[in-house]
Write an enzyme that holds these catalytic residues in place. Structure first.
Site, PDB file in Angstrom:
ATOM      1  CE1 TYR A 177      18.118  26.633  33.898  1.00 31.34           C
ATOM      2  CE2 TYR A 177      16.230  25.477  32.982  1.00 31.34           C
ATOM      3  CZ  TYR A 177      16.993  26.623  33.096  1.00 31.34           C
ATOM      4  OH  TYR A 177      16.619  27.758  32.421  1.00 31.34           O
ATOM      5  CE  LYS A 185      26.320  31.776  22.778  1.00 35.36           C
ATOM      6  NZ  LYS A 185      26.252  32.703  21.628  1.00 35.36           N
ATOM      7  CG  ASP A 214      23.964  34.315  19.799  1.00 34.32           C
ATOM      8  OD1 ASP A 214      23.911  33.206  19.240  1.00 34.32           O
ATOM      9  OD2 ASP A 214      24.973  35.047  19.755  1.00 34.32           O
ATOM     10  CG  ASP A 273      13.313  27.981  30.907  1.00 27.37           C
ATOM     11  OD1 ASP A 273      12.129  28.273  30.716  1.00 27.37           O
ATOM     12  OD2 ASP A 273      13.873  28.064  32.018  1.00 27.37           O
ATOM     13  CG  ASP A 277       8.592  31.400  28.563  1.00 27.76           C
ATOM     14  OD1 ASP A 277       7.991  30.327  28.375  1.00 27.76           O
ATOM     15  OD2 ASP A 277       8.700  31.940  29.689  1.00 27.76           O
TER      16      ASP A 277
END
Ligand code: NAD
Length: 369
Positions: free
Chosen positions: A143, A194, A227, A251, A255
């Protein structure tokens, strides 16, 4: 008892002031009962600050935030300020707080209260007793990484670029928060990246492994690809104690974990910065939910996310673990006694107001203390 606990309340917009008021009542209760004293100040943030000062966070409020030991924020934003240019929006107040206080670690607990286990979209046996926390890196990664932007290509098409970038220091400081937390909980950290397809992930894994070996071998460390972690969170979330991950994966995964627990009105969070000379961290606590314009001013909002954010403040900023547990138990007992605001009530069940929920939690606190 003299107070060296300086708290700044920034109730903000929409339901922010309504829910923050109920959390402040808990502080007042501790003060009155001489359990602990606090020096509490209040200021404006978001749209409320725009209306009064023409800016979403005045310099005076920023100064007060830097001087405080901990901040409890309500929520910012609402339709009244939606059409302002990006740089003047209410959210900029929150971003300035995060940036100037260098809040690099975002803590999002996912805790299922027994009385609400049926509110989850997952089966009761999958979520009942869930108590985990996600530590998300908040100030680095894709980001913020450079180069970024959208460029035109010679053939008339366009290219969008963002860059995932992490340095040793950024990884180590957030991993340290995760290990320290785990020591006070179930002593297990799962580091998520990852590394199979990203060099930043390889570095992440190596640095976390090194830190673990050097300083935290009493904590159990495992690694998981992001994942797989998303899948495991809905398959068997109770396998996790503390997850530490980067900004982007955090992020998304936080959630996902949040929704295991039911309502937005129940979810607290903390954002922590570096420790200062006295060993104290800059810290901001806030409910995960927004300003909920649809129910603002109606005394309908669920104040429990704000009250549970306050419990996190007691635990992480003031080392008041017993008092934090008292608040959490009071919330659990109020829920077990049937207290429900609209967002967590089953169809047809009776609902209580924001202030009544505050009354119920305070009533249970009184019985427990
Ligand atoms: P929201 O979280 O405000 O509301 C989403 C839905 O959840 C609404 O139906 C709302 O009524 C309900 N809800 C939220 N909190 C609740 C509570 N405590 N009790 C009962 N019901 C609750 O999200 P949104 O509608 O997408 O955003 C509204 C405004 O809030 C926007 O201006 C947005 O930018 C802002 N926002 C601020 C923050 C923040 O301050 N950290 C976070 C998210 C959104």
């Amino acid at each position: 008892m003299a107070s060296n606990r300086k708290i700044l309340l920034l109730p903000g917009d929409g339901i922010g002031p309504e829910v923050t008021r109920q959390a402040a009542r808990v502080l007042e209760y501790f003060d009155k009962r001489r359990i602990a004293s606090f020096e509490v100040k209040e200021d404006l943030v978001g749209g409320a600050a725009i209306d009064k000062h023409g800016t979403p966070l005045s310099d005076a409020a920023m100064k007060a935030a830097l001087e405080a030991d901990a901040i409890l924020l309500g929520a910012v934003g609402g339709p009244k300020w939606d059409n302002l240019p990006f740089a003047q929006k209410p959210e900029r107040g929150l971003l300035r707080l995060r940036k100037d206080m260098q809040l690099f670690a975002n803590l999002r607990p996912a805790f299922v209260f027994a009385a609400l286990a049926d509110a989850s979209t997952l089966k009761r046996e999958v979520v009942e007793g869930l108590d985990m926390i996600i530590v998300r890196e908040l100030t680095g990664g894709v980001y913020f990484g450079e180069p970024r932007g959208i460029t035109n290509l010679p053939d008339g098409s366009r290219k969008g670029i963002n860059t995932q970038v992490y340095t040793t220091d950024e990884i180590v400081r957030v991993a340290r928060v995760g290990f320290e937390l785990a020591r006070k909980r179930g002593k297990r950290v799962c580091s998520v990246e990852k590394a199979n397809v990203m060099e930043a992930g390889v570095l992440w894994r190596e640095e976390v492994t090194k830190l673990h070996a050097a300083e935290y071998s009493d904590v159990q460390l495992s690694h998981m690809y992001a994942d797989n972690c998303a899948m495991q969170l809905v398959r068997n979330p109770k396998q996790f104690d503390v997850i530490v991950t980067d900004n982007l994966f955090g992020d998304i995964l936080s959630d996902c974990a949040a929704m295991l627990t039911g309502s937005l009105g129940m979810l607290p969070s903390a954002s922590l910065g570096a420790t200062d000379r006295n060993g104290r961290r800059k810290a901001l606590y806030e409910p995960v939910h927004g300003s909920a314009p649809d129910i603002t001013g109606k005394n309908l909002a669920n104040p429990l996310a704000s009250i549970l954010s306050l419990a996190m403040m007691l635990r992480y900023s003031f080392d008041m673990d017993n008092e934090a547990k008292l608040v959490e138990q009071a919330v659990a007992k109020a829920l077990a006694g049937g207290a429900r605001t609209g967002d967590i009530a089953q169809a047809g069940a009776s609902r209580i107001s924001t202030s009544e929920m505050g009354d119920r939690v305070l009533g249970e606190l009184q019985k427990l203390a």
